[in-house]
Design a protein around this motif. Structure first.
Motif, short mmCIF file in Angstrom:
data_model
loop_
_atom_site.label_atom_id
_atom_site.label_comp_id
_atom_site.label_asym_id
_atom_site.label_seq_id
_atom_site.Cartn_x
_atom_site.Cartn_y
_atom_site.Cartn_z
N LEU A 1 0.83 -1.21 0.00
CA LEU A 1 0.00 0.00 0.00
C LEU A 1 0.86 1.26 0.00
O LEU A 1 0.52 2.25 -0.64
CB LEU A 1 -0.95 0.00 1.20
CG LEU A 1 -2.09 -1.02 1.14
CD1 LEU A 1 -2.83 -1.06 2.47
CD2 LEU A 1 -3.04 -0.71 -0.01
N ALA A 2 1.99 1.22 0.69
CA ALA A 2 2.87 2.39 0.78
C ALA A 2 3.44 2.79 -0.57
O ALA A 2 3.76 3.96 -0.79
CB ALA A 2 4.01 2.12 1.77
N ILE A 3 3.56 1.84 -1.49
CA ILE A 3 4.09 2.18 -2.82
C ILE A 3 2.98 2.22 -3.87
O ILE A 3 3.24 2.26 -5.06
CB ILE A 3 5.22 1.21 -3.27
CG1 ILE A 3 4.72 -0.23 -3.34
CG2 ILE A 3 6.43 1.37 -2.37
CD1 ILE A 3 5.70 -1.19 -4.00
N PRO B 1 -2.33 -7.64 -0.97
CA PRO B 1 -2.77 -9.00 -1.29
C PRO B 1 -4.21 -9.21 -0.81
O PRO B 1 -4.65 -8.58 0.15
CB PRO B 1 -1.81 -9.89 -0.50
CG PRO B 1 -0.62 -9.04 -0.22
CD PRO B 1 -1.13 -7.63 -0.14
N ALA B 2 -4.92 -10.07 -1.50
CA ALA B 2 -6.31 -10.36 -1.14
C ALA B 2 -6.38 -10.80 0.32
O ALA B 2 -5.52 -11.53 0.80
CB ALA B 2 -6.87 -11.44 -2.04
N SER B 3 -7.38 -10.34 1.01
CA SER B 3 -7.56 -10.67 2.41
C SER B 3 -8.05 -12.11 2.54
O SER B 3 -9.09 -12.47 2.01
CB SER B 3 -8.56 -9.71 3.04
OG SER B 3 -8.75 -10.02 4.39
N THR B 4 -7.24 -12.91 3.21
CA THR B 4 -7.61 -14.29 3.46
C THR B 4 -7.30 -14.61 4.91
O THR B 4 -6.44 -13.96 5.52
CB THR B 4 -6.82 -15.28 2.57
OG1 THR B 4 -5.42 -15.10 2.82
CG2 THR B 4 -7.10 -15.06 1.10
N PRO B 5 -7.96 -15.58 5.49
CA PRO B 5 -7.64 -15.93 6.87
C PRO B 5 -6.19 -16.40 6.97
O PRO B 5 -5.69 -17.10 6.09
CB PRO B 5 -8.61 -17.08 7.19
CG PRO B 5 -9.66 -17.03 6.14
CD PRO B 5 -9.04 -16.39 4.94
N ALA B 6 -5.52 -15.99 8.02
CA ALA B 6 -4.15 -16.44 8.26
C ALA B 6 -4.17 -17.92 8.63
O ALA B 6 -4.99 -18.34 9.43
CB ALA B 6 -3.52 -15.63 9.38
N PRO B 7 -3.28 -18.71 8.04
CA PRO B 7 -3.25 -20.15 8.36
C PRO B 7 -2.58 -20.37 9.71
O PRO B 7 -1.44 -20.76 9.79
CB PRO B 7 -2.41 -20.73 7.21
CG PRO B 7 -1.51 -19.61 6.81
CD PRO B 7 -2.29 -18.35 7.04
N THR B 8 -3.31 -20.08 10.79
CA THR B 8 -2.71 -20.14 12.12
C THR B 8 -3.04 -21.42 12.88
O THR B 8 -2.65 -21.57 14.02
CB THR B 8 -3.13 -18.92 12.96
OG1 THR B 8 -4.56 -18.89 13.03
CG2 THR B 8 -2.61 -17.63 12.38
N GLN B 9 -3.73 -22.33 12.25
CA GLN B 9 -4.00 -23.63 12.86
C GLN B 9 -3.38 -24.69 11.96
O GLN B 9 -3.37 -24.55 10.75
CB GLN B 9 -5.50 -23.89 12.99
CG GLN B 9 -6.23 -22.85 13.81
CD GLN B 9 -5.78 -22.85 15.26
OE1 GLN B 9 -5.54 -23.89 15.84
NE2 GLN B 9 -5.65 -21.67 15.83
#
Length: 156
Positions: free
Chosen positions: A122-124, A129-137
């Protein structure tokens, strides 16, 4: 020369030079002559080491961006794959690791690195990237995925 740069530019220039210097190291420094998976004590460790080596190779390859003359874009072109590499390694910790404290740290790494990739893009002026759930499990982390893409002209 550095005294003519704006504040912060000298640090960015130093970081870019450091990244290029590390990328230019001979392969002997980066890897043993034998694959780490060959030295694994268990089949699970062998799988972990093979997956980790693949993630590291993807990261290093993606970080090999030709300079464009735009320091900000060059920085993001190298840092986004570096952060994605951290995500991929954290996913492997969730898949193979047993230590609950390290698993929590891996979850935090995934979330924070995804946020930082989005913020850098976003800064540039690039789309995050498309918002997706983080694979945290571990059930959400069946495979390591490389989601970082570089604009045309940024690849080697």
């Amino acid at each position: 020369m550095l005294q003519f740069l704006k504040p912060g530019q000298s640090a960015a220039l130093f970081g870019m030079r450091l990244l290029f210097a590390l990328a230019a190291l001979p392969p002997a420094f980066a890897h043993d002559a034998h694959s780490p998976a060959q030295h694994a004590a268990t089949p699970e460790e062998s799988a972990f080491l093979a997956d980790n080596e693949a993630a590291m190779n993807r990261m290093m390859s993606a970080m090999e961006a030709k300079p464009t003359g735009d320091i900000d874009r060059d920085f993001v072109a190298m840092m986004a794959p570096h952060h994605q590499g951290a995500i991929d390694m954290a996913v492997l910790q969730l898949r193979y690791g047993q230590n609950e404290q390290l698993r929590r740290i891996a979850q935090e790494i995934i979330v924070s690195q995804m946020q930082e990739i989005a913020a850098m893009k976003l800064a540039i002026g690039e789309q995050a990237p498309a918002s997706t759930p983080a694979p945290t499990q571990s059930s959400q982390a069946p495979a390591v995925h490389h989601h970082t893409t570089m604009p045309a002209g940024m690849k080697k």
